[in-house]
Design an enzyme around this catalytic site. Structure first.
Site, PDB file in Angstrom:
ATOM      1  N   GLU A  94       0.853  -1.188   0.000  1.00 60.95           N
ATOM      2  CA  GLU A  94       0.000   0.000   0.000  1.00 60.95           C
ATOM      3  C   GLU A  94       0.891   1.241   0.000  1.00 60.95           C
ATOM      4  O   GLU A  94       1.859   1.313   0.757  1.00 60.95           O
ATOM      5  CB  GLU A  94      -0.851  -0.047   1.270  1.00 60.95           C
ATOM      6  N   CYS A 118       1.777  -3.999  16.908  1.00 66.97           N
ATOM      7  CA  CYS A 118       1.069  -2.893  17.581  1.00 66.97           C
ATOM      8  C   CYS A 118      -0.448  -3.107  17.475  1.00 66.97           C
ATOM      9  O   CYS A 118      -0.954  -3.384  16.387  1.00 66.97           O
ATOM     10  CB  CYS A 118       1.459  -1.553  16.972  1.00 66.97           C
ATOM     11  N   CYS A 121      -2.829  -1.200  14.896  1.00 69.25           N
ATOM     12  CA  CYS A 121      -2.357  -1.080  13.519  1.00 69.25           C
ATOM     13  C   CYS A 121      -2.861  -2.224  12.645  1.00 69.25           C
ATOM     14  O   CYS A 121      -2.687  -3.393  12.980  1.00 69.25           O
ATOM     15  CB  CYS A 121      -0.832  -1.064  13.519  1.00 69.25           C
ATOM     16  N   GLU A 162       7.973  -2.005   9.687  1.00 69.92           N
ATOM     17  CA  GLU A 162       8.882  -1.245  10.549  1.00 69.92           C
ATOM     18  C   GLU A 162      10.180  -1.061   9.747  1.00 69.92           C
ATOM     19  O   GLU A 162      10.938  -2.024   9.554  1.00 69.92           O
ATOM     20  CB  GLU A 162       9.107  -2.021  11.856  1.00 69.92           C
ATOM     21  N   SER A 216       7.168   6.452  17.106  1.00 70.83           N
ATOM     22  CA  SER A 216       5.763   6.188  17.460  1.00 70.83           C
ATOM     23  C   SER A 216       5.714   5.949  18.963  1.00 70.83           C
ATOM     24  O   SER A 216       6.097   4.874  19.424  1.00 70.83           O
ATOM     25  CB  SER A 216       5.251   4.941  16.744  1.00 70.83           C
ATOM     26  N   CYS A 335      -3.204   3.045   8.226  1.00 70.71           N
ATOM     27  CA  CYS A 335      -2.107   2.287   7.620  1.00 70.71           C
ATOM     28  C   CYS A 335      -2.446   0.807   7.500  1.00 70.71           C
ATOM     29  O   CYS A 335      -2.784   0.147   8.463  1.00 70.71           O
ATOM     30  CB  CYS A 335      -0.892   2.519   8.525  1.00 70.71           C
TER      31      CYS A 335
HETATM   32  S1  SF4 Z   1       3.542  -0.977  10.807  1.00 68.71           S
HETATM   33 FE1  SF4 Z   1       4.299   0.378  12.436  1.00 68.71          FE
HETATM   34  S2  SF4 Z   1       2.516   0.733  13.772  1.00 68.71           S
HETATM   35 FE2  SF4 Z   1       2.042  -1.053  12.444  1.00 68.71          FE
HETATM   36  S3  SF4 Z   1       2.618  -2.882  13.674  1.00 68.71           S
HETATM   37 FE3  SF4 Z   1       4.394  -2.296  12.385  1.00 68.71          FE
HETATM   38  S4  SF4 Z   1       5.624  -0.950  13.703  1.00 68.71           S
HETATM   39 FE4  SF4 Z   1       3.595  -1.054  14.622  1.00 68.71          FE
END
Ligand code: SF4
Length: 349
Positions: A94, A118, A121, A162, A216, A335
């Site tokens: 995405e 997380c 998310c 990440e 974050s 996201c």
């Molecule tokens: S993309 Fe970012 S916010 Fe989502 S689980 Fe991974 S580290 Fe956490």
């Protein structure tokens, strides 16, 4: 992932070796690099300054051509556009394009899925599949630029994944995208968002990459943050802040902190005071984000009044704070949501 040599991952110097080893003049390396990374000609067959024979050979070593936009959704509220991009192995990422008064920006994915877990998310809900290659990060930019016929000025590594968990590929991507013979993107216009991988923040400082980083944070108390963000069990907030200080002292880049405000969870005075205590004497910017609810995370977003109150309190107490403007909320804003919705529609569980 692939063992095959992929030319779009290589620097000009590395490409020289490839061309020489294949009986070609080394200046072809720069021509190829410019064709891909400056002129965004992703199909070697269209590189008319090469012989037919060479074009066929380059085609064999080219994977960026197999990356394509499979869906674009335009926001009706602003100029945000969300893309689903299919990679050469069929995986989907995405990518989000945003337009502001003064510049254009793109939010890139760096992994397919995410290991960090997380709770708020969507990216993590379908688990981790693989790291994204440097050329696949470039492809997200070039496909969007070609689609919209414009140049992107700003990059945020804040999409699925990440970025610091895919350190080597991200650093190579930065090397490619800032190359003067290619996109020549300013390092100052690249921001990486991390959940707080302390060892990698320190490495990024030591490697002298010079990009902006943003943490974050989302909760100022270790025990509560760890429940939301399991990485907190490995790295305490104190350790993260120490790493941020180290990064700032080495790079002089102001650190960003993101704080998603969740109604009745982390929005009371107790949280504000702790944040003030943590951030007051730091050269940083706190970015407040209104929670974008997802199905699996059953929490409420605070109203605009609460967000403003929060921001004003922080600014009054010497923590430089803004509220992030919501973009594209009508098109699966959070996201990873668009990708997951698409996977569900395709029957992927
Ligand atoms: S993309 Fe970012 S916010 Fe989502 S689980 Fe991974 S580290 Fe956490």
């Amino acid at each position: 992932m692939q063992n095959k040599l992929i030319l779009e991952n290589l620097t000009v110097e590395e490409l020289k070796d490839f061309f020489e080893n294949n009986g070609e003049k080394s200046f072809r390396a720069l021509q190829y690099f410019r064709a891909i990374h400056k002129n965004r000609i992703l199909n070697p067959i269209q590189m008319t300054n090469f012989s037919n024979n060479l074009r066929q050979k380059l085609y064999h070593y080219n994977d960026i051509i197999n990356c394509s936009i499979i869906k674009r959704i335009d926001s009706k509220l602003d100029n945000t556009k969300k893309y689903l991009i299919e990679l050469s192995d069929g995986n989907i990422v995405e990518t989000v394009f945003m337009e502001y008064k003064t510049h254009t920006s793109i939010c890139l994915s760096t992994q397919i899925g995410c290991k960090m877990g997380c709770k708020f998310c969507a990216s993590t809900k379908k688990s981790f599949i693989r790291n994204i290659e440097p050329y696949e990060m470039c492809a997200q930019i070039y496909l969007v630029e070609n689609d919209l016929n414009l140049k992107i000025n700003n990059i945020v590594l804040m999409g699925i994944g990440e970025p610091l968990d895919n350190y080597d590929n991200v650093v190579r991507f930065i090397d490619l995208i800032t190359n003067k013979e290619g996109q020549d993107m300013s390092i100052r216009n690249i921001t990486l968002s991390t959940c707080g991988l302390v060892d990698k923040i320190i490495k990024l400082a030591d490697d002298d990459i010079g990009i902006n980083i943003t943490i974050s944070l989302h909760n100022p108390f270790d025990d509560e943050r760890s429940k939301l963000m399991p990485i907190g069990n490995k790295y305490s907030i104190e350790k993260i802040l120490d790493a941020c200080d180290y990064y700032f002292n080495k790079t002089k880049r102001r650190i960003g902190f993101e704080y998603t405000v969740i109604e009745d969870v982390n929005d009371s005075k107790k949280y504000m005071d702790k944040l003030v205590n943590l951030l007051r004497n730091r050269n940083c910017l706190l970015n407040l984000i209104t929670l974008n609810p997802i199905e699996e995370f059953n929490q409420k977003s605070p109203d605009r009044y609460k967000m403003t109150e929060f921001m004003n309190y922080m600014n009054k107490n010497n923590v430089n704070t803004t509220i992030r403007r919501k973009q594209g909320v009508d098109i699966d804003g959070a996201c990873g949501q668009l990708r997951i919705n698409n996977m569900i529609k395709r029957g992927v569980k």
